[in-house]
Write a protein that holds these residues in place. Structure first.
Motif, PDB file in Angstrom:
ATOM      1  N   GLY A  88       0.794  -1.226   0.000  1.00 16.16           N
ATOM      2  CA  GLY A  88       0.000   0.000   0.000  1.00 16.16           C
ATOM      3  C   GLY A  88       0.818   1.263   0.000  1.00 16.16           C
ATOM      4  N   ILE A  89       2.084   1.130   0.338  1.00 17.80           N
ATOM      5  CA  ILE A  89       2.972   2.302   0.311  1.00 17.80           C
ATOM      6  C   ILE A  89       4.249   1.856  -0.390  1.00 17.80           C
ATOM      7  N   PRO A  90       5.119   2.771  -0.778  1.00 17.31           N
ATOM      8  CA  PRO A  90       6.322   2.321  -1.487  1.00 17.31           C
ATOM      9  C   PRO A  90       7.180   1.429  -0.592  1.00 17.31           C
ATOM     10  N   ALA A  91       7.930   0.574  -1.223  1.00 18.19           N
ATOM     11  CA  ALA A  91       8.770  -0.372  -0.491  1.00 18.19           C
ATOM     12  C   ALA A  91       9.786   0.368   0.367  1.00 18.19           C
ATOM     13  N   TYR A  92      10.175  -0.237   1.480  1.00 17.18           N
ATOM     14  CA  TYR A  92      11.180   0.380   2.345  1.00 17.18           C
ATOM     15  C   TYR A  92      11.919  -0.689   3.118  1.00 17.18           C
ATOM     16  N   ASN A  93      13.029  -0.285   3.722  1.00 15.82           N
ATOM     17  CA  ASN A  93      13.811  -1.173   4.586  1.00 15.82           C
ATOM     18  C   ASN A  93      13.603  -0.749   6.023  1.00 15.82           C
ATOM     19  N   THR A 119      14.467  -0.820  -3.099  1.00  7.31           N
ATOM     20  CA  THR A 119      14.888   0.074  -2.020  1.00  7.31           C
ATOM     21  C   THR A 119      16.377   0.337  -2.011  1.00  7.31           C
ATOM     22  N   ASN A 122      20.189   6.306   2.068  1.00  6.61           N
ATOM     23  CA  ASN A 122      20.144   5.377   3.186  1.00  6.61           C
ATOM     24  C   ASN A 122      21.357   5.506   4.089  1.00  6.61           C
ATOM     25  N   GLN A 172      15.578   8.724   1.924  1.00 10.98           N
ATOM     26  CA  GLN A 172      14.773   7.692   1.272  1.00 10.98           C
ATOM     27  C   GLN A 172      13.298   7.885   1.592  1.00 10.98           C
ATOM     28  N   ASN A 191      10.329   7.921  -1.069  1.00 10.40           N
ATOM     29  CA  ASN A 191       9.197   7.002  -0.952  1.00 10.40           C
ATOM     30  C   ASN A 191       7.875   7.743  -0.915  1.00 10.40           C
ATOM     31  N   TRP A 192       7.847   8.850  -0.205  1.00  6.42           N
ATOM     32  CA  TRP A 192       6.600   9.602  -0.080  1.00  6.42           C
ATOM     33  C   TRP A 192       6.138  10.102  -1.454  1.00  6.42           C
ATOM     34  N   ALA A 246       6.811   8.866  -4.306  1.00  5.84           N
ATOM     35  CA  ALA A 246       6.334   7.716  -5.094  1.00  5.84           C
ATOM     36  C   ALA A 246       4.951   7.292  -4.624  1.00  5.84           C
ATOM     37  N   TYR A 247       4.726   7.320  -3.298  1.00  3.61           N
ATOM     38  CA  TYR A 247       3.435   6.925  -2.748  1.00  3.61           C
ATOM     39  C   TYR A 247       2.337   7.864  -3.210  1.00  3.61           C
ATOM     40  N   THR A 306       0.656   7.094  -6.454  1.00  7.27           N
ATOM     41  CA  THR A 306      -0.221   5.929  -6.585  1.00  7.27           C
ATOM     42  C   THR A 306      -1.438   5.976  -5.673  1.00  7.27           C
TER      43      THR A 306
END
Lengths: 1005, 457
Positions: free
Chosen positions: A787-792, A835, B100, B445, B449-450, B452-453, B456
Motif C-alpha cells: 500500500g505504500i512504497p517499499a522500504y527497509n 529500495t 540510506n 529515502q 518514498n513519499w 512515489a506513494y 499511486t
C-alpha cells in the motif's frame, strides 16, 4: 395480581413435570457392572452413556457403575481417556461388565473446539495439536513452558532470544500475522487469559543499547511451572481459533493443569539434579607481533607490542572465563492428588533453582498450586484453581550496548588475550584500554535482577440446567484473574570504569510493573439427539480486561555502594505508563455429528475492543468446518480397505480471526519534554489513527488423517492458506511534515504451508516397544500488498543487514549492501528490489523436521530421543562483525585464500565491506532431548518397602546435548531484539545457550 | 434446583445488564491530546507548547554538530561501538552520501519536528482568546524566528536538492523548492517574525522562557527581535546579499566592543531535562569521543588563544580502527565545564565575522580589517598584516571563522568552504581518513518514498 399469576404458572409447571415423569416412568431397568482395563485393574471415572441419549453415568473409584435405563434394546457406550471405547448391547442382562483395551493412538482424547465444548480427536476437523504432560516434560526438565514446545509442534517457528536464565522464546504459529505486532499466540491457562508480556527493565538504557526491545527481559510465561501441566492444545490458525476472535490471529495455546482423581490419595515426590554447560565456545585468536603490526594503527602499535611482551606468553581466555562454566541445576517437586466421587484435589509445590553459566546469573522459581473440583450437586460442578508463583531471575549483561561497555560479549570481542583484566590483590580492577569498561568488574559488581510475584486464580462452573432423555442444556461459566507484580533492578556501581568517566557515576533503575488480566465468560450449551444425529448448539458472551501499569525510576551519581534512588545526584522518573484494555465478545456455534461419520461445525464470534478506533463496533469472525470419517461408513467397513485403514478422514475448515492494534494506536498525544526547569508539551512524532481497524486473518485449511492397521500407523497431512488483510502498517509520512508515521490498515500478508505428521508404533512386543513420530512442516510468507512504497526497516540499516518490506517478497527477507559484482566479475542480480539494497537471505526457514522416539525395553527401561532439524533461515551475525573489529575472531589471522590479507579483513565478496559478510545460514540439526529411565519393578518395590511406595523411577536426561551447524555464532537461534515477528535472528553477543544434563528420581506413595 | 436457578438468574442478569456489553472509548491515560490545543487553548497550554518549542529547538544539536563537523573535517566522532560513524560519515572506501546513509536522518528530521511544533504554537495562539493581540504577535514572531533557524539547517544539509517549505498539511506537503528559492522563503518567514515581534509590544516576552534566553539578555521582546536579525544576517551572507547582511548585523545584538561570547543559548540540565550532548569528561578512558581533527591543530597559528581555550589535550589518544584505517584523536572539546553547561547557538563573534565578510565583499576594506583585527586581538595573534585584496581578505576571514566558529552547532566550516566553492582536498584534509568530501547530503529515502506513494494513492 402478580402473585396469583406466578403461582398458577408454578402449578402448571409442576403438573407438567409430574406428567413427564409419569410418562417416562414406564420401562425402567437398572443395569450395573464393573469397568476394568486389560490387566484386570478397575478404571475409575470411565464414562458410561446410553447411545443416542444423554443418559449416562461415571464409574466410581472401584470401577463399578450403575445406570437406569428407560428403553429396551439399549446400547451402552463405555469410554475413558487412554482406552478405546466399546459399545455393548444390553439385551436382557442386568449386569454388564466390560474390559477396555488401551488406546495407542490418541483418537479418543478430547479436544476443545468451541469456548465451552469439546470433541473427540477422531471427529476433529482441524489440525489441532495436543501435547500431553508426558511429551512436554516426560523426557527432561525444561526450565520454562515455551522452551518445552521445541520439536513437538508442526507448523511452528520457534526462536529463542538467547540463553539467559528465565526463558524468552518466540513462538510463531503458521508464519506471521502482523507486521507491527510480535505475532505471539494467546495463552489460556484453565480458562484464564494469561499474561505473557515482557516487562521493561530499563537495561537497554543503562547499557546504551537503545529502546526497550533490547532489554533482554524475560517473558512472563516463564513463571508457569511446566510440571503442573496436564496437557496443551494448540490452535494453530484462524480456522481453529476463530472462536477466540480478536486476539487469536497468531493462534491460541490452551493449557490445562493437572487435576485430582477419585481414589487413593497419591503423593509424588521428584528430585532432579543437573548441570548446564555452554553449547559451543569458539575460542579466541592468539596474537603475535606480526598480527599486532597488521591490526593496530601505527600510533598504537608501540603500546600494544609493549603489552604483548610484558605478558611474556601468558594469555587469558576471557570467553572461557565468562561463558565456560558449569552451572548447577536443581528441581524439586511434590504433588498430592486424590479425592472421592464428589471432590477431587491436586496440590503441588515446586522449587526450581538453576544457575546460569555466566557468573552471578540464574533463575529461581517457587510455585504452589491447589486445584479443587467439587460436585455441589449431581448437576453442578465447580472447579477452582489457585496458583502462587515467585520467580527471581538474574540475567546479566549481554547483547547490544553503546558506549557503556556493559555487555560481556560485545566487550571481550575487543580485548586481545594477552591483557590482564582481573582484579589485583587489593581488589581493584584495571581500566580496560580496549573498550569503555572492564567486563570482569561488570560481571562481579553489576546487577540485573527481576523478582516477580504472581497469582493465577481460575473458576469453572458447569451446571446442568435441563436434562431429558435426548437433550441436555448446561451452563458453562468461567472466570479468573492473573495478577503479576514484578520488580526490576538494574545497577552499575559508581566505581566501574565507564561510570567514573561520566558526569554522574553510578546508575540504577528500579522498576515496578503490575499486570492484571481478568476474564468472565458464560455460555449455554444445548446438546440434543435426533436419531443418529447429535447436535450441539452453544451461545455465550465473554468480557476481558487487561491492565498494565508500570513505573521505572532512575538515579545516577550514586553515593558509594548505594542502590537507593534517593542516594543519587540526578534522580529522574524514567518511565510511567498506564494501560487499560477491555474486550467484549459474543459467540454462537452449531455442531452436528451424524453417527461419527460426518461432523460439521459452523459458528460466528462478534468482538469489540477499546483498542480499536471505534470501540463500540462489533466485528464478526465466522468459522465453518467439515470432517468425514470415511472409515466409519459401512461401504468402507465391509470393503477390503477396512483391514488396512482404521481411519480415513478428509477434512476442511475455514475461520477468521483478528489481531488488535497496540495500546495507544488511536491516540495523538502531546508528549512531555522538560527544559530549563520548565515543562513543555511537544507534538508527538507518531500520530495516532482514531479510525484504526483490527488486522484480520482468514484461513482455509485442508487435511487428511489416516490411521492404518488399527491406528498403529497414523498420518496427518494438512495444507493451509492464511490470508491476513488490513495489516497495520505505519505509513511513513514525508519527514518534512514533522510527524514521522501514522498507522494505517494498508498491508496484506499471505502464509501458505504444509504440515505432515507420521507416527507409528513400529515394534510392539512384550519386552520391546518402539513408537516413533516424524513431523515435517514448512511455511511461506508473502507480502501481497504493502500500500505504500517499499522500504527497509529493522536491525541496523542496510550496511549491516536490514529487512525488506516490498510487495512480492516475504517481510523476513534480509537485504543489505553488497558488491555489485562477484569474484568472477559477473554482475549480481538486483532481484527486483526497489529500495536500493540486495537480497542477502531470508530469516524464515525452508522447512523444519522433527523426529521423536519412545522406546520401552525390558519392560522397565524407557529411552526417549527427540531430534530437530531446521533447514534454511538466515541470521544477521553481528557477533562476528564485532570479533573481526576487535581482532579476536578465532580465524582472524588465518589466510584461507593465501593472498596476504587475513581472514578478519576479508569476509564476503570483494571489496569486503558489504552487509553480505554478516548474513549467514542458520541451518541446524539438534538433538533436543534424550533420556534413559528405569522404573523399579512393582514386585521389588512391594517387597522392599512393604507396599508403602507405589512407584520409583530413576534416570538420566539431557537437553540440547548435540548441535550440528555451520553457523559461526553461539547459537543459530538468537534474537537481540527479543520477540519479533520480522526482525528476528539478529545476533549481537548474546548470552550463550546451554546444554543441560540431569539425573532424576521420582518416588510415588 | 434452587441453587441452579439462582446461579442461572444471576449470570443472566449479569450478561443482560447493559454494562457487560458496553465499552467506553478510552482517553489517553498518559498524555494530553493534540486536539486539546487546537481551539481555545489556555495560557498554560500555550506556555507548555512554547516550552516544547524550546525543547524541540535544541534536538538537532548533536547530530548536526557531529555530522556537519565531520563533513568539514573540523572533528571526528570516534565511536568504537559502531564504526559507521566513521566509515559512512567520512565516505571511506568509496561510500557515498546515499539516501540510506547511516545516521543522518536526524539532521533532516529534527529541524522539521521543531517546525511542526512552531506551527502548532502559532495555530494554538491564533485560535484562542486568552492572549492580547500584542502577546499573540510576540509569540508568533518568536516561533517564526526559531522556525526559520530550523529551516536553514535543513537547507544547508540538502543544499542543491532543495527543501520543502510548505509543510502545514501532514498528508499533502508542498513541493521541493530549489536552493535560492528556499532561502528566499526562509527570509520571508524571518522577516514576518521580525515584523510581528515589532508589533509585539514592549517589555518581557509574555511567556516564560528558559535561562538560555533570559540568562543571556534575551528575555525581552526587543532582544528577541535582535536575535531575529542576527539569524537574518547569517542568512543574508548565504544569499550573498552583502548590504542586507550589514543592515541585519546593525539591527542585531552585534556589539563592536562587548563580549564575543554574547548570544542566546540552548540550555541543558539533569533529568528530566537533557544533558549537554557535547560534554565528555576530560581525559576519560572511553572508546567513544568527539575529537578535534588533527588538521585543525596542525594549521593553527602559534599562540592562538582559541586553541588553548577550546581544545583539551588528552594524555592518551582515543583511537578507533574502521575499515582497516586507524583514526586517533589527541584533543577533545574543552568548552563545556559540566554536563549541564549551556551551548550558545549564535554568538557575537559570528556577527563580527559577518560584518568583516560583508564589508570585504563590498570593498569596504578598512571596516573589514577592523573587524578581522577585533577577532585576532581577542585570539592573541596580533593584527592582520596580509594583503588587502578581496581574495586575501576572504581567505583570512575563512581562516578565522575556522577557529572562531569551530564545533558550533551549525557546521560552519563545511558550509563556508562550500559557499566559496572551496570544498576540495586542498582545503579539507582527507589524507588521514582517506575518505570522500561530501558536498551535500542526499534527499532521504523516506522523502523519495513519499513522492512515489503520492503518485499511486
Amino acid at each position: 395480581m402478580f402473585k396469583s399469576t406466578d403461582s398458577s404458572v408454578a402449578k402448571l409447571a409442576f403438573a407438567m413435570g409430574m406428567w413427564l415423569l409419569s410418562v417416562v416412568a414406564v420401562a425402567q431397568t437398572k443395569i450395573g457392572g464393573t469397568v476394568k482395563s486389560g490387566d484386570g485393574s478397575p478404571i475409575p471415572g470411565a464414562n458410561v452413556v446410553v447411545k443416542g441419549t444423554t443418559i449416562g453415568t461415571v464409574s466410581g473409584a472401584d470401577g463399578t457403575y450403575s445406570i437406569t435405563l428407560r428403553q429396551n434394546n439399549a446400547i451402552l457406550v463405555f469410554s475413558s481417556i487412554g482406552f478405546q471405547s466399546k459399545e455393548v448391547a444390553v439385551g436382557n442382562n442386568s449386569t454388564v461388565d466390560v474390559t477396555l483395551t488401551e488406546d495407542v493412538s490418541n483418537l479418543q482424547e478430547v479436544v476443545v473446539t468451541g469456548l465451552a465444548s469439546s470433541i473427540k480427536r477422531s471427529n476433529l476437523a482441524n489440525a489441532v495439536a495436543t501435547i500431553s504432560a508426558k511429551e512436554l516434560m516426560g523426557t527432561t526438565q525444561i526450565q520454562t513452558v515455551d522452551n518445552a514446545f521445541y520439536g513437538k509442534l508442526a507448523g511452528v517457528n520457534m526462536n529463542t532470544n538467547g540463553g539467559a536464565p528465565g526463558g524468552g522464546v518466540s513462538i510463531q504459529l503458521r508464519g506471521i500475522s502482523s507486521l507491527v505486532g510480535a505475532s505471539q499466540p494467546l495463552y489460556i491457562i484453565d480458562g484464564v487469559y494469561a499474561n505473557n508480556s515482557v516487562n521493561r527493565s530499563g537495561r537497554a538504557s543503562v547499557t546504551g543499547a537503545g529502546a526497550e526491545t533490547q532489554d533482554d527481559a524475560s517473558n512472563r510465561i516463564s513463571d508457569i511451572n511446566p510440571n503442573d501441566i496436564e496437557n496443551v492444545e494448540v490452535l494453530k490458525g484462524p480456522s481453529a481459533a476463530a472462536i477466540y476472535g480478536t486476539r487469536a490471529n497468531a493462534g491460541v495455546i490452551i493449557i490445562t493443569t493437572k487435576r485430582g482423581s477419585a481414589g487413593k490419595t497419591k503423593v509424588s515426590f521428584a528430585q532432579d539434579y543437573g548441570m548446564a554447560t555452554p553449547q559451543r565456545l569458539f575460542g579466541v585468536d592468539n596474537w603475535t607481533e606480526a598480527k599486532i603490526n597488521t591490526f593496530f594503527a601505527a600510533a598504537r602499535r608501540p603500546i600494544e607490542l609493549e603489552r604483548f611482551r610484558a605478558a611474556n606468553g601468558q594469555t587469558w581466555d576471557y570467553e572461557k572465563y565468562f561463558y565456560g562454566n558449569t552451572a548447577p541445576l536443581s528441581n524439586t517437586r511434590l504433588g498430592i492428588s486424590g479425592g472421592n466421587d464428589k471432590t477431587k484435589f491436586f496440590i503441588s509445590g515446586a522449587l526450581t533453582d538453576e544457575k546460569g553459566i555466566i557468573r552471578r546469573t540464574g533463575f529461581k522459581r517457587y510455585s504452589l498450586r491447589a486445584n479443587i473440583d467439587h460436585k455441589l450437586t449431581n448437576d453442578i460442578t465447580l472447579s477452582v484453581g489457585s496458583n502462587y508463583i515467585n520467580t527471581i531471575s538474574d540475567r546479566g549483561f549481554t547483547g547490544n550496548q553503546n558506549n557503556s561497555g556493559a555487555s560481556i560479549g560485545y566487550n571481550i570481542a575487543y580485548v586481545p588475550n594477552y591483557y590482564n583484566l582481573f582484579a589485583d590483590e587489593s581488589g581493584r580492577y584495571p581500566d580496560n584500554p580496549y573498550f569503555a569498561e572492564n567486563p570482569v568488574a561488570v560481571t562481579d559488581r553489576g546487577i540485573n535482577n527481576t523478582n516477580v510475584n504472581r497469582f493465577i486464580q481460575s473458576f469453572n462452573l458447569t451446571a446442568n440446567l435441563y436434562k431429558s432423555e435426548k437433550a441436555l442444556l448446561k451452563l458453562v461459566g468461567q472466570g479468573g484473574f492473573d495478577y503479576t507484580q514484578g520488580t526490576t533492578f538494574v545497577y552499575l556501581p559508581e566505581d566501574l570504569q565507564y561510570q567514573r568517566a561520566q558526569g554522574n557515576p553510578g546508575d540504577v533503575i528500579w522498576g515496578k510493573t503490575e499486570n492484571v488480566n481478568t476474564n468472565l465468560q458464560a455460555a449455554l450449551v444445548y446438546n440434543w439427539n435426533i436419531g443418529k444425529l447429535n447436535l450441539t448448539s452453544q451461545a455465550g458472551a465473554v468480557r476481558l480486561n487487561f491492565r498494565e501499569d508500570r513505573l521505572l525510576n532512575r538515579s545516577r551519581g550514586l553515593a558509594g555502594g548505594q542502590t537507593n534512588l534517593r542516594q543519587g545526584t540526578v534522580q529522574e522518573i524514567f518511565d510511567q505508563r498506564f494501560q487499560s484494555i477491555t474486550d467484549v465478545g459474543a459467540f454462537v456455534q452449531q455442531e452436528a455429528n451424524w453417527d461419527d461419520k460426518i461432523i460439521a461445525t459452523a459458528g460466528v464470534r462478534w468482538d469489540k475492543s477499546t483498542l480499536i478506533g471505534d470501540a463500540n463496533k462489533f466485528w464478526a469472525f465466522p468459522k465453518a468446518s467439515l470432517a468425514i470419517n470415511l472409515a466409519n461408513f459401512d461401504f468402507i467397513r465391509s470393503s477390503s480397505l477396512s483391514s488396512v485403514f482404521s481411519q480415513i478422514k478428509p477434512r476442511v475448515a475455514y475461520g477468521e480471526t483478528a489481531g488488535v492494534p497496540g495500546f495507544g494506536t488511536t491516540f495523538t498525544p502531546l508528549n512531555s519534554a522538560n527544559i530549563g526547569g520548565l515543562l513543555g508539551s511537544v507534538v508527538t512524532t507518531a500520530a495516532g489513527n482514531a479510525a484504526i481497524e483490527p488486522e484480520r486473518a482468514g484461513e482455509l485449511e485442508f487435511g487428511l488423517d489416516l490411521g492404518l492397521f488399527n491406528n498403529r500407523i497414523q498420518l496427518e497431512a494438512t495444507y493451509y492458506d492464511k490470508q491476513t488483510r488490513s495489516n497495520i502498517q505505519n505509513l511513513q509520512l514525508s519527514p518534512a511534515v514533522g510527524i514521522s508515521t501514522i498507522p494505517t490498515n494498508l498491508a496484506q500478508l499471505q502464509n501458505r504451508g504444509v504440515e505432515l505428521s507420521l507416527g507409528a508404533t513400529i515394534v510392539q512386543k512384550e519386552k520391546f516397544r518402539w513408537s516413533s513420530r516424524v513431523l515435517w512442516w514448512k511455511n511461506d510468507i508473502l507480502l501481497t500488498k504493502l500500500g505504500i512504497p517499499a522500504y527497509n526497516l529493522g536491525a541496523f540499516g542496510v550496511t549491516l543487514g536490514t529487512f525488506l518490506y516490498q510487495e512480492g517478497f516475504s517481510p523476513t527477507t534480509i537485504v543489505g549492501t553488497r558488491p555489485a559484482r562477484d569474484a568472477n566479475d559477473t554482475p549480481l542480480n538486483t532481484d527486483k528490489v526497489t529500495t536500493g539494497a540486495f537480497v542477502l537471505g531470508d530469516n524464515q526457514p525452508d522447512f523444519q523436521m522433527s523426529w521423536n522416539n519412545e522406546i520401552n525395553f525390558l519392560k522397565n527401561f524407557d529411552f526417549n530421543m527427540l531430534w530437530h532439524w531446521k533447514k534454511g533461515g538466515d541470521n544477521i551475525n553481528l557477533t562476528e562483525f564485532l570479533w573481526d573489529g576487535g581482532g579476536t575472531s578465532p580465524d582472524w589471522d588465518d589466510d584461507d585464500n593465501n593472498d596476504g590479507v587475513p581472514n578478519g579483513r576479508q569476509r564476503g565478496l570483494a571489496p569486503h565491506n558489504g552487509a553480505d559478510r554478516w548474513v549467514q545460514d542458520a541451518t541446524y540439526l539438534r538433538l533436543r532431548e534424550a533420556a534413559l529411565y528405569y522404573t523399579v519393578p512393582t514386585s521389588s518395590l512391594n517387597k522392599w518397602f512393604n507396599n508403602k511406595i507405589s512407584r520409583v523411577k530413576v534416570g538420566f536426561s539431557c537437553q540440547n546435548p548435540l548441535t550440528f551447524t555451520k553457523y559461526r555464532g553461539y547459537d543459530p537461534e538468537t534474537s537481540t531484539f527479543g520477540l519479533q515477528a520480522v526482525a528476528s535472528g539478529v545476533d549481537i553477543a548474546p548470552y550463550p545457550t546451554q546444554r543441560r544434563f540431569f539425573g532424576h528420581l521420582v518416588v510415588e506413595f | 434446583m434452587k441453587n441452579i436457578n439462582s446461579v442461572f438468574v444471576g449470570l443472566l442478569l449479569l450478561m443482560s445488564s447493559c454494562n457487560f456489553f458496553t465499552l467506553d472509548t478510552p482517553n489517553d491515560p498518559n498524555n494530553p491530546s493534540l486536539g486539546s490545543v487546537s481551539q481555545n487553548a489556555s495560557r498554560t497550554q500555550v506556555q507548555n507548547l512554547v516550552t516544547g518549542l524550546e525543547s524541540r529547538h535544541r534536538d538537532y544539536l548533536f547530530t548536526v554538530t557531529a555530522l556537519f563537523g565531520t563533513l568539514g573535517r573540523e572533528l571526528w566522532y570516534l565511536n568504537a561501538s559502531d564504526p559507521r560513524w566513521q566509515t559512512d560519515w567520512l565516505g571511506m572506501n568509496g561510500r557515498q552520501a546515499t539516501p540510506n546513509m547511516f545516521g543522518y536522518l536526524n539532521t533532516y528530521q529534527q529541524p522539521y519536528f521543531a517546525i511542526r511544533q512552531a506551527l502548532t504554537v502559532i495555530d494554538a495562539v491564533n485560535n484562542t482568546n486568552t492572549f492580547t493581540t500584542e502577546e499573540k504577535n510576540a509569540i508568533s514572531g518568536f516561533s517564526k524566528t526559531l522556525m526559520a533557524y530550523q529551516y536553514l539547517i535543513v537547507a544547508m544539509g540538502q543544499y542543491e536538492n532543495g527543501i520543502r517549505i510548505d509543510v502545514k498539511d501532514v498528508q499533502n506537503p508542498g513541493p521541493f523548492l530549489p536552493l535560492a528559492e528556499s532561502l528566499t522563503q526562509i527570509k520571508r518567514i524571518l522577516d514576518e517574525g521580525n515584523t510581528e515581534l515589532g508589533a509585539g509590544g514592549t517589555g518581557n516576552f509574555p511567556l516564560r522562557l528558559t535561562t538560555g534566553f533570559t540568562g543571556n539578555g534575551f528575555g525581552t521582546i526587543a532582544a528577541l527581535r535582535q536575535m531575529n536579525r542576527a539569524i537574518a544576517a547569517r542568512l543574508a551572507v548565504y544569499r550573498q546579499d552583502w548590504q542586507g547582511a550589514l543592515d541585519a548585523v546593525n539591527a542585531s545584538f552585534y556589539s563592536a566592543t562587548g563580549s564575543l561570547e554574547a548570544g542566546p543559548a540552548h540550555t541543558y540540565g539533569a533529568p528530566p531535562d537533557a544533558f549537554n550532548p557535547l560534554f565528555f569528561v576530560r581525559n576519560a578512558a572511553v572508546s567513544t569521543l568527539l575529537v578535534v581533527h588533527p588538521s585543525v591543530i596542525n594549521d593553527t597559528i602559534a599562540g592562538d588563544a582559541r586553541v588553548r581555550a577550546k581544545f583539551f589535550r588528552r594524555t592518551a589518544p582515543v583511537s578507533v580502527t574502521s575499515d582497516g584505517t586507524p583514526l586517533a584523536g589527541q584533543y577533545q572539546d574543552n568548552r563545556y565545564a559540566a554536563n549541564t553547561s549551556e551551548i550558545k547557538f549564535f554568538r557575537n563573534e559570528e556577527l563580527v565575522l559577518i560584518a568583516a565578510e560583508a564589508n570585504a565583499q563590498l570593498n569596504k576594506t578598512p571596516e573589514a580589517v577592523a573587524a578581522i583585527n577585533r577577532i585576532r586581538t581577542a585570539a592573541g595573534i596580533g593584527n592582520y598584516t596580509g594583503a588587502t585584496t578581496k581574495e586575501a581578505l576572504i581567505d583570512e576571514i575563512l581562516f578565522q571563522r575556522r577557529y572562531s566558529l569551530w564545533g558550533e552547532p551549525w557546521g560552519h566550516r563545511w558550509v563556508d568552504l562550500r559557499r566559496y566553492d572551496r570544498l576540495n582536498a586542498t582545503n579539507v584534509d582527507v589524507s588521514l581518513d582517506r575518505g570522500t568530501i561530501f558536498k551535500q547530503l542526499a534527499r532521504p529515502q523516506a522523502e523519495v518514498n513519499w513522492d512515489a506513494y503520492v503518485q499511486t494513492r
